[in-house]
Write a protein that holds these residues in place. Sequence first.
Motif, PDB file in Angstrom:
ATOM      1  N   TYR A   4      -5.105 -44.072 -16.798  1.00  0.00           N
ATOM      2  CA  TYR A   4      -5.130 -45.404 -17.400  1.00  0.00           C
ATOM      3  C   TYR A   4      -3.939 -45.693 -18.304  1.00  0.00           C
ATOM      4  O   TYR A   4      -3.816 -46.790 -18.825  1.00  0.00           O
ATOM      5  N   LYS A   5      -3.059 -44.739 -18.503  1.00  0.00           N
ATOM      6  CA  LYS A   5      -1.843 -44.990 -19.261  1.00  0.00           C
ATOM      7  C   LYS A   5      -0.623 -45.048 -18.359  1.00  0.00           C
ATOM      8  O   LYS A   5       0.510 -45.076 -18.838  1.00  0.00           O
ATOM      9  N   TYR A   6      -0.857 -45.059 -17.051  1.00  0.00           N
ATOM     10  CA  TYR A   6       0.231 -45.083 -16.083  1.00  0.00           C
ATOM     11  C   TYR A   6      -0.004 -46.184 -15.050  1.00  0.00           C
ATOM     12  O   TYR A   6      -1.146 -46.565 -14.786  1.00  0.00           O
ATOM     13  N   ALA A   7       1.090 -46.680 -14.480  1.00  0.00           N
ATOM     14  CA  ALA A   7       1.011 -47.673 -13.402  1.00  0.00           C
ATOM     15  C   ALA A   7       1.705 -47.108 -12.168  1.00  0.00           C
ATOM     16  O   ALA A   7       2.657 -46.325 -12.265  1.00  0.00           O
ATOM     17  N   PHE A   8       1.225 -47.518 -11.010  1.00  0.00           N
ATOM     18  CA  PHE A   8       1.757 -47.018  -9.746  1.00  0.00           C
ATOM     19  C   PHE A   8       3.012 -47.790  -9.377  1.00  0.00           C
ATOM     20  O   PHE A   8       3.025 -49.032  -9.361  1.00  0.00           O
TER      21      PHE A   8
ATOM     22  N   GLU B 207       5.245 -43.099  -7.275  1.00  0.00           N
ATOM     23  CA  GLU B 207       4.960 -42.266  -8.436  1.00  0.00           C
ATOM     24  C   GLU B 207       4.174 -43.046  -9.477  1.00  0.00           C
ATOM     25  O   GLU B 207       4.161 -44.280  -9.478  1.00  0.00           O
ATOM     26  N   CYS B 208       3.526 -42.293 -10.376  1.00  0.00           N
ATOM     27  CA  CYS B 208       2.844 -42.897 -11.518  1.00  0.00           C
ATOM     28  C   CYS B 208       3.815 -42.899 -12.697  1.00  0.00           C
ATOM     29  O   CYS B 208       4.289 -41.846 -13.114  1.00  0.00           O
ATOM     30  N   LYS B 209       4.107 -44.091 -13.223  1.00  0.00           N
ATOM     31  CA  LYS B 209       5.040 -44.213 -14.336  1.00  0.00           C
ATOM     32  C   LYS B 209       4.301 -44.686 -15.581  1.00  0.00           C
ATOM     33  O   LYS B 209       3.474 -45.593 -15.513  1.00  0.00           O
ATOM     34  N   ARG B 210       4.617 -44.057 -16.710  1.00  0.00           N
ATOM     35  CA  ARG B 210       3.904 -44.320 -17.950  1.00  0.00           C
ATOM     36  C   ARG B 210       4.134 -45.749 -18.434  1.00  0.00           C
ATOM     37  O   ARG B 210       5.254 -46.265 -18.383  1.00  0.00           O
ATOM     38  N   CYS B 211       3.047 -46.374 -18.895  1.00  0.00           N
ATOM     39  CA  CYS B 211       3.143 -47.711 -19.467  1.00  0.00           C
ATOM     40  C   CYS B 211       3.894 -47.648 -20.804  1.00  0.00           C
ATOM     41  O   CYS B 211       3.927 -46.610 -21.470  1.00  0.00           O
ATOM     42  N   GLU B 212       4.479 -48.763 -21.199  1.00  0.00           N
ATOM     43  CA  GLU B 212       5.118 -48.837 -22.498  1.00  0.00           C
ATOM     44  C   GLU B 212       4.075 -48.699 -23.601  1.00  0.00           C
ATOM     45  O   GLU B 212       2.880 -48.921 -23.386  1.00  0.00           O
TER      46      GLU B 212
ATOM     47  N   GLN C  71      -4.205 -47.007  -8.399  1.00  0.00           N
ATOM     48  CA  GLN C  71      -2.905 -47.494  -7.938  1.00  0.00           C
ATOM     49  C   GLN C  71      -2.616 -48.899  -8.473  1.00  0.00           C
ATOM     50  O   GLN C  71      -1.929 -49.693  -7.836  1.00  0.00           O
ATOM     51  N   SER C  72      -3.121 -49.161  -9.658  1.00  0.00           N
ATOM     52  CA  SER C  72      -2.789 -50.416 -10.327  1.00  0.00           C
ATOM     53  C   SER C  72      -1.298 -50.443 -10.652  1.00  0.00           C
ATOM     54  O   SER C  72      -0.750 -49.476 -11.156  1.00  0.00           O
ATOM     55  N   GLU C  73      -0.636 -51.567 -10.347  1.00  0.00           N
ATOM     56  CA  GLU C  73       0.805 -51.655 -10.514  1.00  0.00           C
ATOM     57  C   GLU C  73       1.207 -52.398 -11.781  1.00  0.00           C
ATOM     58  O   GLU C  73       2.396 -52.594 -12.038  1.00  0.00           O
ATOM     59  N   VAL C  74       0.241 -52.829 -12.585  1.00  0.00           N
ATOM     60  CA  VAL C  74       0.531 -53.654 -13.754  1.00  0.00           C
ATOM     61  C   VAL C  74      -0.044 -53.007 -15.005  1.00  0.00           C
ATOM     62  O   VAL C  74      -1.185 -52.548 -15.006  1.00  0.00           O
ATOM     63  N   CYS C  75       0.743 -52.957 -16.078  1.00  0.00           N
ATOM     64  CA  CYS C  75       0.268 -52.517 -17.388  1.00  0.00           C
ATOM     65  C   CYS C  75      -0.089 -53.747 -18.222  1.00  0.00           C
ATOM     66  O   CYS C  75       0.619 -54.762 -18.185  1.00  0.00           O
TER      67      CYS C  75
END
Length: 218
Positions: free
Chosen positions: A175-179, A185-190, A199-203
Motif C-alpha cells: 500500500y505504499k507502492y504503485a505499479f 515494478e513496484c515504485k514507492r509513493c512519495e 497493481q494500482s498505478e496511482v498514489c
Amino acid sequence: MQSVFNLYGVKNEKLVRLTFTLDEIEMGMTESNLQISEPSFNGTKLRIKVTDELVIVSNADGLNPGIYFFNYNLEQIEYIPRSLMNETFYNLEVYDDQQLNMLQVFVAGRDSISIIEAVKNKDGDLRFNMVSDVFKPINEQDLSTEQTFIAKSADTLVVKQSSKQTLDLMPICSYKYAFDEDSKECKRCEQGLKSYGLQSEVCITCMRAWLLGSNSDF
C-alpha cells in the motif's frame, strides 16, 4: 532452565497443538500437553500455516469449506467461507508486511488466487478484508484434482499451476507502492501518499484514502 515449544498440525480432521518442554541443563525434551480443537473440520483436504500470532487452516472439502483463523490457544477468531472443492486443496501462502503491520494470506484454488488481509485496529482487535480473484489464468485447469501453488516475496507473487510447465510471476505491490506499467515494478509513493496496493498505478493522499474507506470496519 526450560524452554517450551508448540507444534501445530491437523490430525483426524481436527487442529492439534503439541507442546514440548526442553530442559536445557539435562538436554532432554518431554511432551507435556496435547490440545485438540473443536469442532471437527469434517474434511481431509486441509492445509495449515502458522504465523507469529495465528494458526491458519484451509478446508476445501469439509462441511463448511473455507479459511479458518485460530489463535495459539486454538480458539477460532475468524472464518471466511469458500467454494467446495472435493478433490483438491486451497493452498496457502502468508506474507507479513511489517511496514504496515498487515498480514496477507494468499489463497490458491484450482484456477484463481484471492487475498485475505488482516490488520489490527486501535484497540488491538484483528479486522479481515477479502480481495477476491487477484489472479485468474487465461487457460483454466481442466482436471478437478489439479492445484495452484504460490510463493510470495516483497513485491512479487510466484504462481505454479500443476497443469503447466512454466512459472507465472505477478507484481503485487504493497500500500505504499504503485505499479509502474513500463518497468513492471513496484515504485514507492512519495512521502504522504499511498496506493490501494496490488497493481494500482496511482498514489493518493492518506486523507483521501481515509475518507474513501471511512465506512469500512477494515
